[in-house]
Design an enzyme around this catalytic site. Structure first.
Site, PDB file in Angstrom:
ATOM      1  N   ASP A  22       8.974   5.311   8.016  1.00 12.91           N
ATOM      2  CA  ASP A  22       8.600   6.575   8.657  1.00 12.91           C
ATOM      3  C   ASP A  22       7.750   7.467   7.764  1.00 12.91           C
ATOM      4  OD1 ASP A  22      10.428   7.564   6.806  1.00 12.91           O
ATOM      5  OD2 ASP A  22      11.992   7.965   8.288  1.00 12.91           O
ATOM      6  N   ARG A  53      -2.293   0.385 -10.622  1.00 17.78           N
ATOM      7  CA  ARG A  53      -1.178  -0.408 -11.127  1.00 17.78           C
ATOM      8  C   ARG A  53      -1.580  -1.882 -11.257  1.00 17.78           C
ATOM      9  NH1 ARG A  53       2.522   2.008  -6.647  1.00 17.78           N
ATOM     10  NH2 ARG A  53       0.938   3.570  -6.323  1.00 17.78           N
ATOM     11  N   GLY A  76       2.891   3.511   1.410  1.00 18.64           N
ATOM     12  CA  GLY A  76       3.548   3.643   2.702  1.00 18.64           C
ATOM     13  C   GLY A  76       4.110   5.021   2.963  1.00 18.64           C
ATOM     14  N   ASP A 128       3.906  -3.797  -8.624  1.00 22.26           N
ATOM     15  CA  ASP A 128       3.271  -2.633  -8.001  1.00 22.26           C
ATOM     16  C   ASP A 128       3.813  -1.325  -8.568  1.00 22.26           C
ATOM     17  OD1 ASP A 128       5.445  -3.915  -6.247  1.00 22.26           O
ATOM     18  OD2 ASP A 128       5.497  -1.846  -5.554  1.00 22.26           O
ATOM     19  N   ASN A 129       4.848  -1.396  -9.410  1.00 17.02           N
ATOM     20  CA  ASN A 129       5.378  -0.192 -10.054  1.00 17.02           C
ATOM     21  C   ASN A 129       5.043  -0.148 -11.544  1.00 17.02           C
ATOM     22  OD1 ASN A 129       6.548   0.759  -7.688  1.00 17.02           O
ATOM     23  ND2 ASN A 129       8.464  -0.310  -8.042  1.00 17.02           N
ATOM     24  N   ARG A 131       3.397  14.775  -7.004  1.00 14.43           N
ATOM     25  CA  ARG A 131       3.412  13.985  -8.242  1.00 14.43           C
ATOM     26  C   ARG A 131       2.045  13.981  -8.908  1.00 14.43           C
ATOM     27  NH1 ARG A 131       6.100   8.220  -7.735  1.00 14.43           N
ATOM     28  NH2 ARG A 131       4.142   7.561  -6.762  1.00 14.43           N
ATOM     29  N   GLY A 190       0.847  -1.185   0.000  1.00 14.94           N
ATOM     30  CA  GLY A 190       0.000   0.000   0.000  1.00 14.94           C
ATOM     31  C   GLY A 190       0.877   1.227   0.000  1.00 14.94           C
TER      32      GLY A 190
END
Length: 464
Positions: free
Chosen positions: A113, A171, A81, A239-240, A164, A79
């Site tokens: 983080d 995806r 992150g 996922d990309n 972005r 997901g």
């Protein structure tokens, strides 16, 4: 509020996303903003202040998307992150995700983080800007905003947020997530994606089959364009892979200087899975995973998995057709039947390890570069064979960039900012990459490859 949001993704099942809040930033500072992109989006640049771009002033509640993916061959539930979508901006009947990268933790952050370093966000801004101007379908970067915190990765740097812009962040891995976690939603989700990205297919007899076909074709076109300019994505996990054929997630990416199909720059790609020359077979492998994710549709529609496999069997022929057409243009050949010549030229590139970008510029204009490899009898003989059928300047100038983001120049620009706080070198590089097919000064320093030792040791990082 400068954005005009209409976020349709929130109309989908709530299990496909989480509502999130960007971290609080006391003194965000805009480092670079893409005013040309502002104009394309119908935005007034002056109204896009640091608080808006850092998600401090919001029109609606942002979301982080859930998805899955095969990372280096292993399936993982994932997901957003360290990214979150502010909203879907609508302008002139176009819809674009406005996403923040590095804006803090989400429910999908795990042990991360949710932050990003300023060098990695400036890098993505530069690469996406270059790819846009190289005429390659890509995400675009609206701005980089520095935050008021330190982020520790390989070194401690200021934090930053990248703003972005993409048609959407859906995806292959989103379909893998829906198929595995909410298969009863797959048909509705697929219909949503088709309506949003491929509306021309809505009234066809075999909508789902043609959807897969369209995704495969857009992905082939994207990867062939990567090969055209020597781009190594570095992390072609499912996922990309954009459902719309947009290049995105510029993490451990790089541009190949010296031709090497085994070129790998990513610190985590230990076995060369995503090497320059492996991007074609990996695309096929990823499409197989995408087809598997669509398999549950076969029980609710006229689609059969055999039909998806038949489409997959067309991959090699279709990729070849696109690839050899591209390579002919790079050689200035305006005719079919020259595959053998292309193969001969590729064999010379493999053997010579010549600079990939400059080779085609030297073919077009001999004597441009003082490189011994271009003075060999083999190269001169090969050029004569190409000249007999090609070297059409118009074709070559359309296919062959004069400038690419040379890795060492990118590093110099980023290091300058980290060491001095100056962006002059970064901005100079942006100016050159604004028109990569036009050379003011052939043989300029922006066209010079680094020493071979640099590329042999050059390493890029995800910075997550």
């Amino acid at each position: 509020m400068p954005f005009s949001f209409d976020t349709t993704y929130k109309e989908l099942d709530s299990g496909l996303y989480s509502r999130v809040t960007p971290k609080s930033i006391a003194t965000p500072e805009i480092l670079v903003r893409n005013d040309e992109l502002c104009a394309d989006l119908g935005l007034e640049a002056a109204r896009l202040d640091a608080d808006v771009l850092a998600g401090q002033n919001r029109l609606e509640e942002p979301i982080a998307q859930a998805y899955a993916g095969h990372q280096y061959g292993s399936f993982t539930v994932l997901g957003d992150g360290r990214t979150m979508i502010l909203g879907e901006h609508v302008h002139d009947d176009n819809r674009d995700d406005i996403q923040l990268k590095g804006a803090g933790r989400t429910p999908y952050s795990g042990r991360g983080d949710g932050n990003a370093t300023v060098s990695s966000m400036l890098r993505e801004y530069l690469y996406s800007y270059a790819m846009q101007n190289l005429n390659i379908k890509t995400s675009r970067s609206l701005a980089v905003v520095e935050t008021d915190e330190a982020v520790e990765r390989r070194r401690t740097e200021p934090g930053a947020i990248l703003v972005r812009v993409m048609n959407s962040h859906i995806r292959y891995g989103t379909f893998q997530y829906v198929a595995g976690k909410a298969s009863d939603e797959l048909q509705r989700f697929t219909d949503y994606v088709i309506e949003r990205h491929y509306p021309q297919l809505e009234d066809t007899d075999r909508t789902y089959l043609e959807f897969f076909d369209a995704v495969m074709q857009s992905s082939i076109e994207m990867v062939v364009d990567w090969l055209r300019v020597g781009f190594v994505h570095g992390v072609m996990n499912t996922d990309n892979m954009s459902i719309d054929g947009e290049t995105f997630d510029y993490g451990p990416c790089a541009f190949m200087n010296y031709y090497d199909e085994e070129a790998v720059f990513s610190s985590i790609d230990k076995h060369g899975r995503y090497a320059f020359g492996n991007q074609r077979p990996i695309l096929r492998w990823n499409l197989e995973r995408f087809a598997k994710a669509l398999q549950p549709l076969c029980t609710h529609s006229a689609l059969t998995y055999d039909e998806l496999e038949v489409k997959l069997d067309e991959f090699e022929e279709r990729f070849d057709a696109r690839y050899y057409t591209m390579m002919r243009k790079k050689l200035g050949v305006d005719s079919d039947g020259t595959r053998e010549l292309v193969d001969e030229f590729l064999a010379w590139l493999r053997e010579s390890n010549a600079d990939y970008t400059n080779t085609f510029l030297e073919l077009e204009t001999p004597g441009t570069f003082d490189d011994p490899v271009f003075a060999t009898a083999e190269f001169e003989q090969l050029r004569d064979r190409v000249a007999a059928v090609g070297l059409d300047e118009e074709l070559m100038q359309e296919a062959n960039p004069r400038y690419i983001p040379r890795n060492y120049l990118v590093e110099e620009a980023l290091d300058e900012y980290l060491e001095t706080g100056e962006l002059s070198t970064f901005e100079e590089l942006l100016t050159v990459l604004a028109n990569p097919y036009t050379a003011e000064d052939m043989g300029s320093r922006f066209q010079q490859p680094p020493p071979r030792e640099f590329d042999a040791e050059y390493t890029t990082y995800c910075n997550t």
